[in-house]
Design a protein around this motif. Structure first.
Motif, PDB file in Angstrom:
ATOM      1  N   PRO A   9      18.308 -43.035  42.958  1.00  0.00           N
ATOM      2  CA  PRO A   9      17.068 -42.268  43.043  1.00  0.00           C
ATOM      3  C   PRO A   9      17.206 -40.841  42.530  1.00  0.00           C
ATOM      4  O   PRO A   9      16.276 -40.305  41.899  1.00  0.00           O
ATOM      5  CB  PRO A   9      16.738 -42.295  44.536  1.00  0.00           C
ATOM      6  CG  PRO A   9      17.330 -43.585  45.011  1.00  0.00           C
ATOM      7  CD  PRO A   9      18.617 -43.723  44.234  1.00  0.00           C
ATOM      8  N   TRP A  50       8.586 -47.316  49.516  1.00  0.00           N
ATOM      9  CA  TRP A  50       9.608 -46.787  48.611  1.00  0.00           C
ATOM     10  C   TRP A  50       8.987 -45.634  47.842  1.00  0.00           C
ATOM     11  O   TRP A  50       7.928 -45.790  47.219  1.00  0.00           O
ATOM     12  CB  TRP A  50      10.089 -47.872  47.633  1.00  0.00           C
ATOM     13  CG  TRP A  50      10.512 -49.106  48.355  1.00  0.00           C
ATOM     14  CD1 TRP A  50      11.684 -49.335  49.021  1.00  0.00           C
ATOM     15  CD2 TRP A  50       9.739 -50.298  48.531  1.00  0.00           C
ATOM     16  NE1 TRP A  50      11.689 -50.581  49.578  1.00  0.00           N
ATOM     17  CE2 TRP A  50      10.500 -51.200  49.298  1.00  0.00           C
ATOM     18  CE3 TRP A  50       8.466 -50.700  48.098  1.00  0.00           C
ATOM     19  CZ2 TRP A  50      10.042 -52.457  49.656  1.00  0.00           C
ATOM     20  CZ3 TRP A  50       8.005 -51.962  48.457  1.00  0.00           C
ATOM     21  CH2 TRP A  50       8.790 -52.820  49.221  1.00  0.00           C
ATOM     22  N   GLU A  87      12.696 -43.863  44.235  1.00  0.00           N
ATOM     23  CA  GLU A  87      13.298 -45.146  44.608  1.00  0.00           C
ATOM     24  C   GLU A  87      12.701 -46.280  43.782  1.00  0.00           C
ATOM     25  O   GLU A  87      13.412 -47.207  43.379  1.00  0.00           O
ATOM     26  CB  GLU A  87      13.074 -45.397  46.100  1.00  0.00           C
ATOM     27  CG  GLU A  87      13.861 -44.470  47.010  1.00  0.00           C
ATOM     28  CD  GLU A  87      13.483 -44.620  48.471  1.00  0.00           C
ATOM     29  OE1 GLU A  87      14.382 -44.442  49.328  1.00  0.00           O
ATOM     30  OE2 GLU A  87      12.308 -44.913  48.760  1.00  0.00           O
ATOM     31  N   GLU A 105      14.785 -48.762  41.350  1.00  0.00           N
ATOM     32  CA  GLU A 105      14.740 -50.224  41.457  1.00  0.00           C
ATOM     33  C   GLU A 105      14.336 -50.861  40.126  1.00  0.00           C
ATOM     34  O   GLU A 105      14.883 -51.885  39.721  1.00  0.00           O
ATOM     35  CB  GLU A 105      13.772 -50.631  42.572  1.00  0.00           C
ATOM     36  CG  GLU A 105      14.273 -50.346  43.972  1.00  0.00           C
ATOM     37  CD  GLU A 105      15.556 -51.079  44.305  1.00  0.00           C
ATOM     38  OE1 GLU A 105      15.649 -52.281  43.991  1.00  0.00           O
ATOM     39  OE2 GLU A 105      16.469 -50.450  44.876  1.00  0.00           O
TER      40      GLU A 105
END
Length: 232
Positions: free
Chosen positions: A100, A179, A183, A187
């Motif tokens: 992140p 999220w 984040e 992902e």
């Protein structure tokens, strides 16, 4: 090798793009990635359990953007078109398998977006365990505001909301995301090599519902902007 117009069997399609706030420059759109069920209350209204579900993605083609709102064509093959207001991240760098913290370095800016969805087609696809492409990736299915650069707004906070003909439909806080944007970017980078021009729709809060022909949507995110469009 650099291709010229004479190298193609017909002229390439125009480059989809989105205006950038405070400048005459435009952000060239490469592709659109979208996160499903990133607000707990919306996950519940769609029949999911937000405490157990990892982030999942679907995509729209880059030319699905409808910059600046205005009149948006009501799509064919549906009788149940739904609105989903979302914070959009505009990606300005490249990366894969990011943390992140690393993902935050890729942010070019932010926008207000609406993921228009043929909900009836999506329901049929879910029931048959088929892809959602026709429910999510149709023409003008991604109305979007101008992009506010990261330098002007490093960290969006506050309310995200949408109304139809003056009636409030969606109203939540960006802090309600399961999220956060960085984040989400991290992902996504585990699944795709992210690159400049990517847009990531970060999920919608509860209150999604139908929008009909002739109705006007007003979508707003504190500090990010305002998007107004009418289905025609």
């Amino acid at each position: 090798m650099t291709e010229t117009s004479s190298d193609f069997v017909f002229s390439p399609a125009p480059q989809p793009s989105v205006p950038v706030a405070g400048t005459s420059a435009r952000f060239p759109v490469r592709r659109i990635l979208c996160v499903g069920r990133n607000y707990a209350a919306h996950a519940r209204e769609m029949g999911a359990d937000p405490t157990r579900e990892a982030p999942f993605f679907f995509a729209k083609p880059g030319d699905a953007v409808a910059p600046g709102g205005g009149n948006v064509p009501y799509p064919s093959a549906t009788s149940d078109l739904h609105h989903e207001v979302e914070l959009v991240v505009a990606i300005g760098g490249s990366g894969r398998d990011l943390t992140p913290e690393q993902a935050s370095k890729l942010v070019f800016g932010w926008a207000v977006g609406v993921d228009l969805t043929r909900r009836d087609l999506q329901a049929e696809a879910k029931k048959a365990a088929r892809p959602w492409d026709s429910a999510k990736g149709f023409d003008a299915s991604a109305p979007i505001s101008e992009i506010i650069p990261f330098e002007a707004l490093p960290n969006p906070t506050g309310r995200i909301r949408l109304s139809i003909d003056g009636q409030a439909r969606q109203d939540a806080d960006l802090g309600d995301m399961i999220w956060d944007p960085c984040e989400v970017i991290a992902e996504a980078s585990k699944l795709w090599q992210l690159a400049p021009g990517d847009l990531i729709f970060t999920g919608t809060p509860e209150g999604v519902g139908a929008i009909g022909r002739g109705e006007q949507a007003v979508a707003e995110i504190d500090g990010v902007g305002r998007l107004v469009f009418r289905m025609v």
